[in-house]
Design a protein around this motif. Sequence first.
Motif, mmCIF file in Angstrom:
data_model
loop_
_atom_site.group_PDB
_atom_site.id
_atom_site.type_symbol
_atom_site.label_atom_id
_atom_site.label_comp_id
_atom_site.label_asym_id
_atom_site.label_seq_id
_atom_site.Cartn_x
_atom_site.Cartn_y
_atom_site.Cartn_z
ATOM 1 N N ALA A 23 15.150 14.399 45.608
ATOM 2 C CA ALA A 23 15.350 14.013 47.001
ATOM 3 C C ALA A 23 16.642 14.606 47.540
ATOM 4 C CB ALA A 23 15.419 12.478 47.109
ATOM 5 N N PRO A 24 16.651 15.018 48.798
ATOM 6 C CA PRO A 24 17.869 15.574 49.377
ATOM 7 C C PRO A 24 18.940 14.509 49.516
ATOM 8 C CG PRO A 24 16.196 15.251 51.074
ATOM 9 C CD PRO A 24 15.535 14.962 49.765
ATOM 10 N N LYS A 25 20.178 14.856 49.203
ATOM 11 C CA LYS A 25 21.276 13.911 49.307
ATOM 12 C C LYS A 25 21.865 13.946 50.706
ATOM 13 C CE LYS A 25 22.842 13.855 44.511
ATOM 14 N NZ LYS A 25 23.982 14.110 43.607
ATOM 15 N N LYS A 26 21.987 12.757 51.314
ATOM 16 C CA LYS A 26 22.594 12.677 52.625
ATOM 17 C C LYS A 26 24.104 12.509 52.456
ATOM 18 C CE LYS A 26 18.560 10.680 54.892
ATOM 19 N NZ LYS A 26 18.029 9.549 55.663
ATOM 20 N N PRO A 27 24.919 13.174 53.284
ATOM 21 C CA PRO A 27 26.373 13.047 53.162
ATOM 22 C C PRO A 27 26.821 11.617 53.428
ATOM 23 C CG PRO A 27 25.754 14.202 55.182
ATOM 24 C CD PRO A 27 24.514 14.077 54.365
ATOM 25 N N THR A 28 27.781 11.158 52.635
ATOM 26 C CA THR A 28 28.291 9.792 52.775
ATOM 27 C C THR A 28 29.305 9.734 53.905
ATOM 28 O OG1 THR A 28 28.006 9.453 50.404
ATOM 29 C CG2 THR A 28 29.417 7.889 51.574
ATOM 30 N N ALA A 29 29.092 8.809 54.832
ATOM 31 C CA ALA A 29 30.019 8.649 55.955
ATOM 32 C C ALA A 29 31.300 7.969 55.480
ATOM 33 C CB ALA A 29 29.363 7.829 57.060
ATOM 34 N N VAL A 30 32.428 8.392 56.032
ATOM 35 C CA VAL A 30 33.736 7.850 55.655
ATOM 36 C C VAL A 30 34.440 7.354 56.916
ATOM 37 C CG1 VAL A 30 35.959 8.351 54.583
ATOM 38 C CG2 VAL A 30 33.894 9.457 53.715
ATOM 39 N N ALA A 31 35.117 6.197 56.791
ATOM 40 C CA ALA A 31 35.829 5.622 57.934
ATOM 41 C C ALA A 31 36.975 6.530 58.381
ATOM 42 C CB ALA A 31 36.371 4.247 57.563
ATOM 43 N N ARG A 32 37.187 6.591 59.680
ATOM 44 C CA ARG A 32 38.324 7.321 60.244
ATOM 45 C C ARG A 32 39.468 6.327 60.429
ATOM 46 N NH1 ARG A 32 36.166 11.094 65.138
ATOM 47 N NH2 ARG A 32 38.424 11.297 65.351
ATOM 48 N N ARG A 33 40.320 6.248 59.434
ATOM 49 C CA ARG A 33 41.398 5.254 59.441
ATOM 50 C C ARG A 33 42.357 5.433 60.614
ATOM 51 N NH1 ARG A 33 42.409 2.418 54.617
ATOM 52 N NH2 ARG A 33 40.877 2.819 52.986
ATOM 53 N N GLU A 34 42.498 6.666 61.085
ATOM 54 C CA GLU A 34 43.435 6.911 62.188
ATOM 55 C C GLU A 34 42.976 6.260 63.494
ATOM 56 O OE1 GLU A 34 40.617 10.514 61.979
ATOM 57 O OE2 GLU A 34 41.666 9.168 60.587
ATOM 58 N N ASP A 35 41.695 5.886 63.582
ATOM 59 C CA ASP A 35 41.172 5.239 64.795
ATOM 60 C C ASP A 35 41.351 3.723 64.783
ATOM 61 O OD1 ASP A 35 40.408 7.604 65.927
ATOM 62 O OD2 ASP A 35 38.262 7.388 65.525
ATOM 63 N N ILE A 36 41.683 3.156 63.635
ATOM 64 C CA ILE A 36 41.730 1.692 63.497
ATOM 65 C C ILE A 36 42.694 1.030 64.482
ATOM 66 C CG2 ILE A 36 42.385 -0.194 61.930
ATOM 67 C CD1 ILE A 36 41.030 1.336 59.674
ATOM 68 N N GLY A 99 39.496 7.238 78.895
ATOM 69 C CA GLY A 99 40.852 7.657 79.217
ATOM 70 C C GLY A 99 41.684 7.781 77.949
ATOM 71 N N ASP A 100 42.783 7.026 77.896
ATOM 72 C CA ASP A 100 43.624 7.040 76.692
ATOM 73 C C ASP A 100 43.336 5.848 75.787
ATOM 74 O OD1 ASP A 100 44.632 5.028 78.240
ATOM 75 O OD2 ASP A 100 46.740 5.625 78.060
ATOM 76 N N LYS A 101 42.134 5.282 75.917
ATOM 77 C CA LYS A 101 41.737 4.131 75.104
ATOM 78 C C LYS A 101 40.411 4.416 74.408
ATOM 79 C CE LYS A 101 43.826 0.861 78.381
ATOM 80 N NZ LYS A 101 43.545 -0.266 79.312
ATOM 81 N N ARG A 172 42.617 14.052 69.866
ATOM 82 C CA ARG A 172 41.733 13.336 68.930
ATOM 83 C C ARG A 172 40.361 13.992 68.899
ATOM 84 N NH1 ARG A 172 37.561 9.809 69.727
ATOM 85 N NH2 ARG A 172 37.036 8.471 67.947
ATOM 86 N N ALA A 173 39.861 14.229 67.698
ATOM 87 C CA ALA A 173 38.521 14.801 67.550
ATOM 88 C C ALA A 173 37.481 13.764 67.959
ATOM 89 C CB ALA A 173 38.292 15.231 66.103
ATOM 90 N N PRO A 174 36.544 14.108 68.824
ATOM 91 C CA PRO A 174 35.530 13.134 69.260
ATOM 92 C C PRO A 174 34.626 12.707 68.112
ATOM 93 C CG PRO A 174 34.984 15.337 70.044
ATOM 94 C CD PRO A 174 36.358 15.430 69.452
ATOM 95 N N GLY A 175 34.127 11.482 68.192
ATOM 96 C CA GLY A 175 33.230 10.971 67.153
ATOM 97 C C GLY A 175 31.806 11.437 67.357
ATOM 98 N N GLU A 176 30.947 11.049 66.418
ATOM 99 C CA GLU A 176 29.539 11.444 66.505
ATOM 100 C C GLU A 176 28.832 10.654 67.614
ATOM 101 O OE1 GLU A 176 30.463 10.749 62.046
ATOM 102 O OE2 GLU A 176 30.857 9.769 63.957
ATOM 103 N N PRO A 177 27.774 11.209 68.168
ATOM 104 C CA PRO A 177 26.981 10.452 69.149
ATOM 105 C C PRO A 177 26.233 9.312 68.459
ATOM 106 C CG PRO A 177 25.898 12.531 68.624
ATOM 107 C CD PRO A 177 27.246 12.570 67.957
ATOM 108 N N PHE A 178 25.960 8.265 69.213
ATOM 109 C CA PHE A 178 25.204 7.125 68.691
ATOM 110 C C PHE A 178 23.738 7.529 68.560
ATOM 111 C CE2 PHE A 178 22.785 3.203 69.016
ATOM 112 C CZ PHE A 178 23.499 2.343 68.181
ATOM 113 N N VAL A 179 23.184 7.397 67.349
ATOM 114 C CA VAL A 179 21.791 7.780 67.094
ATOM 115 C C VAL A 179 20.989 6.512 66.758
ATOM 116 C CG1 VAL A 179 20.224 9.178 65.702
ATOM 117 C CG2 VAL A 179 22.541 10.013 66.193
#
Length: 312
Positions: A23-36, A99-101, A172-179
């Motif tokens: 089975a193909p392995k899906k990449p494991t998502a990792v938290a972006r701690r800098e956004d916390i 904006g900045d939030k 800041r690098a934008p996050g992924e779109p909501f799927v």
Amino acid sequence: MAIFRSLGLLFVFVVLSGQAMGAPKKPTAVARREDIPYIKCGVCEQIVKQLDRQVTNKRNQIAPKRLSEYQIIEVAENICNLKKEEGDWLLHLDIVEDGDKLKLVEQEQEGDCNAECKTIERTCQEVIGYHDTDVAEYIFKSKPQSSALLKFLCNDLSKACSVKPPPVPKDRAPGEPFVPKSSKEAEMEKIMRSMSGMPGASNMKMYSKDDLMSMPNFGSNGEDEDDEEDEDDDYASSRMRNIKKPVVAVESDWKKSLIDGVQSSYAHIKDQTQHAVLGAKRSLNRISDKIRKWYKARKSGSKPSKSQKVEL
């Protein structure tokens, strides 16, 4: 292969390791701690909203019986865990730049758990920390309004909303779109989760139709397959006319029996251990609190008072 196309099944459970099946392995998502820091207060507000909603639902479900403190602790313990039903709300949130939030936008459907989802889960865990029993005790004894619970958790305990969040960096690098997930996928994941405590369930995998088609064992086996494909399709279609309705009829009963069986198998054990677990957790929290006070006093150079001494 043609039979699988005709069946049109979206999910298949396989009691084999994914590697053995190829089975193909899906990449494991990792938290972006800098956004916390930018979402901490918003996540705390969502925690309060969910605690209030879920505890109220549990009270209504068992009424006229009284909801125990242990049952509330169970909600507070699992509220930030994506592997538990109490943590399903995390899958409905999307992080959006304003904006900045950074703000949290609640979506109607569950979404795939990507880096943003993991970031919200991690933030939630940092906010609740060791305060789950304190929050549960406060809810059990005081039955507070949402505003009082918000102040207690987000200002007094966690300090998540005691200061204004910093502005989001422009680079800041934008996050992924909501799927969004399909309703079928979300339902099957819940069934898999309900089976997690059963023997052998740890080796059980869930594959989509596309995943199956990409596996070597289910792929093309040569040129002869194309010649026989039409024959297979006709045969499969005729067979499906006979078996499709019984499968659909049995599916809902099977799922209900499975879920009911899993839930009842753990109910007896939970009833026997809840008081012991509650007592032990309270003791550990008291000891941990005393150690923190003692260490803080020692670090500041002052002698700890008698009330701050650790009594193990």
